[in-house]
Design a protein around this motif. Sequence first.
Motif, PDB file in Angstrom:
ATOM      1  N   ASN A 315      53.762  40.236  39.622  1.00  0.00           N
ATOM      2  CA  ASN A 315      53.110  41.404  39.778  1.00  0.00           C
ATOM      3  C   ASN A 315      52.654  41.507  41.370  1.00  0.00           C
ATOM      4  OD1 ASN A 315      53.493  42.535  37.384  1.00  0.00           O
ATOM      5  ND2 ASN A 315      51.647  41.654  36.675  1.00  0.00           N
ATOM      6  N   GLY A 316      53.047  40.114  42.283  1.00  0.00           N
ATOM      7  CA  GLY A 316      52.468  40.066  43.455  1.00  0.00           C
ATOM      8  C   GLY A 316      51.320  39.024  43.556  1.00  0.00           C
ATOM      9  N   ASP A 317      51.000  38.693  44.826  1.00  0.00           N
ATOM     10  CA  ASP A 317      50.248  37.401  44.858  1.00  0.00           C
ATOM     11  C   ASP A 317      48.909  37.768  45.869  1.00  0.00           C
ATOM     12  OD1 ASP A 317      51.690  37.233  47.143  1.00  0.00           O
ATOM     13  OD2 ASP A 317      52.407  35.243  46.482  1.00  0.00           O
ATOM     14  N   LYS A 318      48.976  39.041  46.312  1.00  0.00           N
ATOM     15  CA  LYS A 318      47.905  39.438  47.098  1.00  0.00           C
ATOM     16  C   LYS A 318      46.364  39.266  46.640  1.00  0.00           C
ATOM     17  CE  LYS A 318      50.579  41.793  50.627  1.00  0.00           C
ATOM     18  NZ  LYS A 318      51.018  43.069  51.444  1.00  0.00           N
ATOM     19  N   ILE A 319      45.454  39.112  47.397  1.00  0.00           N
ATOM     20  CA  ILE A 319      44.231  39.161  46.700  1.00  0.00           C
ATOM     21  C   ILE A 319      43.478  40.551  46.990  1.00  0.00           C
ATOM     22  CG2 ILE A 319      41.769  38.400  46.949  1.00  0.00           C
ATOM     23  CD1 ILE A 319      42.798  35.679  48.094  1.00  0.00           C
ATOM     24  N   PRO A 320      42.915  41.012  46.058  1.00  0.00           N
ATOM     25  CA  PRO A 320      42.547  42.449  45.969  1.00  0.00           C
ATOM     26  C   PRO A 320      41.437  42.663  47.045  1.00  0.00           C
ATOM     27  CG  PRO A 320      41.727  41.641  44.239  1.00  0.00           C
ATOM     28  CD  PRO A 320      42.592  40.713  44.616  1.00  0.00           C
ATOM     29  N   SER A 321      41.416  43.832  47.853  1.00  0.00           N
ATOM     30  CA  SER A 321      40.343  43.966  48.962  1.00  0.00           C
ATOM     31  C   SER A 321      39.401  44.868  48.460  1.00  0.00           C
ATOM     32  CB  SER A 321      41.008  44.251  50.273  1.00  0.00           C
ATOM     33  OG  SER A 321      41.792  45.342  49.894  1.00  0.00           O
ATOM     34  N   TYR A 322      39.505  45.151  47.118  1.00  0.00           N
ATOM     35  CA  TYR A 322      38.550  46.361  46.497  1.00  0.00           C
ATOM     36  C   TYR A 322      38.123  45.957  44.925  1.00  0.00           C
ATOM     37  CZ  TYR A 322      42.732  47.440  43.894  1.00  0.00           C
ATOM     38  OH  TYR A 322      43.941  47.146  43.250  1.00  0.00           O
ATOM     39  N   PRO A 323      37.047  46.360  44.585  1.00  0.00           N
ATOM     40  CA  PRO A 323      36.478  45.748  43.390  1.00  0.00           C
ATOM     41  C   PRO A 323      37.663  46.196  42.240  1.00  0.00           C
ATOM     42  CG  PRO A 323      34.756  47.100  44.379  1.00  0.00           C
ATOM     43  CD  PRO A 323      36.021  47.239  45.094  1.00  0.00           C
ATOM     44  N   PRO A 324      38.390  45.275  41.342  1.00  0.00           N
ATOM     45  CA  PRO A 324      39.305  45.879  40.476  1.00  0.00           C
ATOM     46  C   PRO A 324      38.630  46.549  39.252  1.00  0.00           C
ATOM     47  CG  PRO A 324      39.593  43.670  41.218  1.00  0.00           C
ATOM     48  CD  PRO A 324      38.338  44.102  41.593  1.00  0.00           C
ATOM     49  N   GLY A 325      37.362  46.204  39.098  1.00  0.00           N
ATOM     50  CA  GLY A 325      36.757  46.846  37.775  1.00  0.00           C
ATOM     51  C   GLY A 325      36.625  45.883  36.702  1.00  0.00           C
ATOM     52  N   VAL A 326      35.551  46.030  35.738  1.00  0.00           N
ATOM     53  CA  VAL A 326      35.175  45.304  34.640  1.00  0.00           C
ATOM     54  C   VAL A 326      36.433  45.199  33.686  1.00  0.00           C
ATOM     55  CG1 VAL A 326      33.891  44.883  32.892  1.00  0.00           C
ATOM     56  CG2 VAL A 326      32.977  45.633  34.899  1.00  0.00           C
ATOM     57  N   SER A 327      36.837  43.806  33.549  1.00  0.00           N
ATOM     58  CA  SER A 327      37.880  43.457  32.260  1.00  0.00           C
ATOM     59  C   SER A 327      39.119  43.636  32.737  1.00  0.00           C
ATOM     60  CB  SER A 327      37.813  44.510  31.295  1.00  0.00           C
ATOM     61  OG  SER A 327      36.752  44.210  30.560  1.00  0.00           O
ATOM     62  N   TYR A 328      39.364  43.729  34.121  1.00  0.00           N
ATOM     63  CA  TYR A 328      40.737  43.671  34.905  1.00  0.00           C
ATOM     64  C   TYR A 328      41.002  42.184  35.369  1.00  0.00           C
ATOM     65  CZ  TYR A 328      41.559  48.677  34.601  1.00  0.00           C
ATOM     66  OH  TYR A 328      41.765  49.849  34.004  1.00  0.00           O
ATOM     67  N   CYS A 329      42.054  42.161  35.959  1.00  0.00           N
ATOM     68  CA  CYS A 329      42.532  40.671  36.307  1.00  0.00           C
ATOM     69  C   CYS A 329      42.588  39.422  35.280  1.00  0.00           C
ATOM     70  CB  CYS A 329      41.976  40.124  37.474  1.00  0.00           C
ATOM     71  SG  CYS A 329      41.970  41.260  38.974  1.00  0.00           S
ATOM     72  N   GLY A 330      42.651  40.090  33.955  1.00  0.00           N
ATOM     73  CA  GLY A 330      42.654  39.040  32.697  1.00  0.00           C
ATOM     74  C   GLY A 330      41.480  38.278  32.533  1.00  0.00           C
ATOM     75  N   THR A 331      40.112  38.897  33.187  1.00  0.00           N
ATOM     76  CA  THR A 331      38.892  38.444  32.793  1.00  0.00           C
ATOM     77  C   THR A 331      37.687  39.425  32.743  1.00  0.00           C
ATOM     78  OG1 THR A 331      37.452  36.625  33.544  1.00  0.00           O
ATOM     79  CG2 THR A 331      38.276  38.140  35.237  1.00  0.00           C
ATOM     80  N   PHE A 332      36.558  39.190  32.546  1.00  0.00           N
ATOM     81  CA  PHE A 332      35.336  40.174  32.483  1.00  0.00           C
ATOM     82  C   PHE A 332      35.075  40.397  33.886  1.00  0.00           C
ATOM     83  CE2 PHE A 332      34.262  38.143  28.237  1.00  0.00           C
ATOM     84  CZ  PHE A 332      34.542  39.213  27.566  1.00  0.00           C
ATOM     85  N   TYR A 333      34.851  39.829  34.773  1.00  0.00           N
ATOM     86  CA  TYR A 333      34.065  40.097  36.174  1.00  0.00           C
ATOM     87  C   TYR A 333      34.880  39.499  37.173  1.00  0.00           C
ATOM     88  CZ  TYR A 333      30.269  41.526  33.188  1.00  0.00           C
ATOM     89  OH  TYR A 333      29.379  42.032  32.120  1.00  0.00           O
ATOM     90  N   PRO A 334      36.158  40.270  37.549  1.00  0.00           N
ATOM     91  CA  PRO A 334      36.859  39.537  38.553  1.00  0.00           C
ATOM     92  C   PRO A 334      36.218  39.673  40.010  1.00  0.00           C
ATOM     93  CG  PRO A 334      37.714  41.950  38.113  1.00  0.00           C
ATOM     94  CD  PRO A 334      36.682  41.449  37.029  1.00  0.00           C
ATOM     95  N   ILE A 335      36.750  38.776  40.880  1.00  0.00           N
ATOM     96  CA  ILE A 335      36.243  38.921  42.125  1.00  0.00           C
ATOM     97  C   ILE A 335      37.192  39.435  43.164  1.00  0.00           C
ATOM     98  CG2 ILE A 335      35.037  36.711  41.912  1.00  0.00           C
ATOM     99  CD1 ILE A 335      37.191  35.168  43.539  1.00  0.00           C
TER     100      ILE A 335
END
Length: 778
Positions: A315-335
Amino acid sequence: MYICFFSKGLADNDNTLLLISDAHTISIIDTSTLKETIVAEGNAYVLYLDFHYRKGLIFWSDNSAGTISRIRYPSNKSTTAEVIIHSQTPAGVAVDTVNDFLYWADIRLHTISRSNLDGSNTVLLVSTNSPEDIELDIANGWIYYTFNGYNAIGKSRVNGSEIQTIVDNIGTTQNLALDFYEDRIYWTENGNRIVRSAFFDGSDSKIIIDGISDGYPFGIATTQSNVYFSTWNKGELFQLFKNNASASNRLIYTTGTTSLMSIKIFQSTESECFNYVEIQNGEKRSTGYHTDLDIDIPISDDEIDGGWYRIMSDNGDKIPSYPPGVSYCGTFYPIWLNGDGPVACPANKSSESGYFPGCSSNFPKEFVQVIVKPELAKGPSFKIPGYDTTPSLLSVFRCYFEDISNGTYVYDVFWYINGNNVTSKLNVPFENIDSTLLRGNDWVGLYTMNMEPEKYDYTVIEGEKIEIQFTATVPISCIASHEGLKVHCDQKFYIFQPEFDQQSFSCLNNIVSRDVVFQSQFCGISIGTNDWQETKTLDVYGFSDGLYNFKDRSTNIRISTGTISTFNDIWKNINIPDIKVTVLDKDTVLTNRLCQSVNDPHISTFDGRYYHFMDVGEFVMYKNDRGPYLVHALFTNCGFGWEGSSCHCGIAIRSRNSRFVIRTCKTISRTSKSLLDAPITQLDSCNDNDFLIEHTGNKYKITIPSGTEITITISRWSRFIGSVTIKPSVYDIDRVKGLCGVPSITMDPSDDYTHRTNGPVNDDQDFARSWRFVHRQL
């Protein structure tokens, strides 16, 4: 030795690890502890090696066996070496840690080749005359190599194109090292016994290390601060500090054999863009994946060790530069990365702006000349009754320099002690340079203080003195900066002779039975907060050993510290080499020179005159104003019906302000005797150093600090003191008076009958009676 320098480069780690080969064994040496860890052994003739830090692989060529091998290191379980390539005479090996390739040279095949890390898919790249060592500049796409068929250094592109010679007309070249801090090549010239260096394009070629008289340099490696090189015929490993060209090569390790070959700095030399750990199958970590608690376990990275990681995901390997939202990125609170930038450079790196892009560990290449000075810096304040509260004063070291950038630079400060980095202060603006002071807590426990006397070898004549001068180069801390308290802040340094004193605080001032004595207030020197820059002097006297031995003797003086206050922790366990003092024998002129009085009584002087004196009363036998030291004798009637005779019944000895008395009579009389049932003794001591008293049977031997000995023998038959013998020291020559006469260097008896008030006389009885002790008379 304290060294600091300012730069924007990366300082060496305190524990640089060196990967080395000694022909048959491959090891890792920790330069801080010199601990050796064996990686592989049993090889025929290992010339060159390299490693892939991220994948945990070490590679080497065995020139005699015709193989290239690898082994996993470190590994949780035992591993054995794996031969991956067979070649005729393999030499230099180099690992491309970015693209995962292995490069190697073969001397007799005259080739440089490349393969995968497992030895597969070999590709011939360069044909040249006897290539030996090779090094890679992957960032710029170059291979550097030595080809001894031409005594030169060449380079080509990593695909074998653009072959060119960059340095020629040099000696037989063994090893290369690329220094990316300075963009220079370093190499060893075995035949010329030198180490040379040039820029990557071959310009500015110069000798770095010359005069290796008893060794042939082979392996070489560099860090930002140091050059390491080996000698194959001596099996020795040396270190040279780059920024101190006048320093000599420091031997740091020896194999005990006669072969030490290749050297590599065993650490990651890659940036975080290449030196990372891959997290595979990371599709759930993408911003488009929503965690479903019915089927997913939320991802937690708590157990991951600190370091650089790369998410490998379809799905790509770039770090997001905006808040992904709660429960995204496979966890509760992503950075996420807060915006597109700028991103500040990490510690130990910088750039023109201080942000990415362009972060580098050697930006800018700017060093500043500094002067290191010790001083007192203000510390915390403490309430002290009766005084205004003022800051304490702490001993620190400061680097003085001029700001060459007019405030536009920040500085990295690296503090070194004995060539080892103890602390670093990074990215400090010039206006905050006071925060870069070297304080005691940066190095206490790792190193100890020193103090240098004027020299470490002295000579003193028995009975005479020398002055040993000490100068402190570090100030003494104080609990306050109030002038009324600073005068009381000092540090005492105790001086003692290890062969006589079992502990540093048993230094007994002017004690007898030793080689030298000290004249000082407390057997040492005191350095204060206010006077630490003043030279301190210790008077050392050659002690008269009382042995007419016709030989010189030597002793060692050692310096230690006593109770250490919290503010002067830096002086704990001070480490100063012993000071040697040779005492030249002078008392040979006193051989067989004794004053002796034997009942009833017959007296011989120090210079050999013999006379009879049979009066009664208290008389001065020996008087030396130096102490003062005195020996008084008590004479009484012997009790045999001989009115004209007298016998000793008491001896009193004074040593400075202490007194020792032995007496055998109750009273003295001209006509009768009155003896005690048993002798009585009394010691009134003001200082334990004033007497050394030895009692054996009916004999007493008393030694005073000048080295003079008084021997008293009590007759078991008569209960009188049968004899008194005084053995002089060099401190008595021409100084002593009394019934024993005046000892002279030439044994001149003409002044032996020296009257108390009239000087030398001829009448022995007139002379002797003048030394009768009268109350209040000395």
